[in-house]
Design a protein around this motif. Structure first.
Motif, short mmCIF file in Angstrom:
data_model
loop_
_atom_site.label_atom_id
_atom_site.label_comp_id
_atom_site.label_asym_id
_atom_site.label_seq_id
_atom_site.Cartn_x
_atom_site.Cartn_y
_atom_site.Cartn_z
N GLN A 1 41.27 34.63 37.73
CA GLN A 1 40.22 35.58 36.94
C GLN A 1 39.92 36.10 37.80
N LYS A 2 40.10 36.34 38.83
CA LYS A 2 39.82 37.93 40.25
C LYS A 2 40.34 37.73 40.34
N PRO A 3 40.62 39.79 40.63
CA PRO A 3 41.91 39.76 41.88
C PRO A 3 41.95 39.74 43.13
N ASP A 4 41.31 38.90 43.96
CA ASP A 4 40.88 38.13 44.36
C ASP A 4 42.08 37.07 44.72
N GLU A 5 42.31 35.79 43.34
CA GLU A 5 43.07 35.14 43.70
C GLU A 5 43.99 35.59 43.34
N LEU A 6 44.51 36.67 42.93
CA LEU A 6 45.82 36.85 43.20
C LEU A 6 46.56 36.77 44.62
N PHE B 1 41.74 47.47 37.38
CA PHE B 1 43.76 47.41 37.50
C PHE B 1 43.69 46.25 37.22
N PHE B 2 43.46 44.95 37.50
CA PHE B 2 43.39 43.93 37.28
C PHE B 2 43.44 43.89 36.08
#
Length: 203
Positions: A76-81, A163-164
């Protein structure tokens, strides 16, 4: 003798007409045979194209889902990708499509349009993911840089978040297109299997 001459003329004319009609019938039979062979060749070429496109699109999509698509659906968040250097659309992963695109004109217009749109959107998505990776790296560099600038960190972070969200939407859109196109290709192949040379294509 007088009665014999008309019979000879009639016989000669009948023989001549028979030869002409036989010649025309033979020419027509050759023409129909050549036409049938041409249709079979074109049909076989299209069937082989469907097989190759199906294999290529399936392989690329499965690889994409394995590398990043599955994670993109979950997080759900860019940091998790996970940060992944993804294969780019510029590489030769789309060789079947790139070398056979001219044959798509032989399909019904709507079918050809769907295949083209799917490939264009999938290539765009891979390029967008590559750009996202570049932006993620920039965000890391700014955050971990010696001269930390909070304003710049926040700006890059906002860009990354935006962008995410776009990537998640694009992933869902392209996934729908890919699955529908794969279903359509399988349907073409099923029709081809049922009747070897009568696939519903315009040739």
């Amino acid at each position: 003798m007088e009665n014999l001459l008309p019979s000879l003329i009639v016989g000669a004319l009948a023989g001549f007409l028979g030869a002409v009609i036989g010649s025309k019938a033979m020419s027509y039979a050759h023409y129909r045979y050549a036409q049938k062979r041409d249709f079979e060749t074109k049909s076989n070429r299209m069937i082989n194209l469907f097989i190759a496109l199906n294999a290529e699109l399936t392989s690329i999509w499965e690889r994409y889902m394995e590398v990043v698509g599955g994670d993109l659906e979950q997080v759900q968040k860019p940091d998790e990708l996970p940060f992944t250097v993804l294969f780019t659309a510029g590489n030769n992963y789309f060789s079947v499509y790139d070398n056979s695109a001219q044959f798509l004109g032989a399909l019904e217009p709507e079918a050809g349009k769907k295949i083209i749109e799917t490939y264009v959107n999938l290539k765009s998505l891979l390029d967008e993911l590559q750009n996202y990776n570049v932006m993620s790296q920039k965000h890391r560099d700014v955050r971990l840089g010696a001269n930390l600038n909070l304003y710049e960190v926040n700006q890059v972070r906002e860009e990354l978040d935006s962008f995410f969200k776009l990537l998640k939407k694009r992933h869902a859109q392209v996934k729908g297109q890919v699955l529908l196109t794969l279903e359509m290709l399988k349907e073409f192949l099923s029709l081809a299997e049922q009747s070897r040379t009568t696939v519903k294509i315009k040739v």
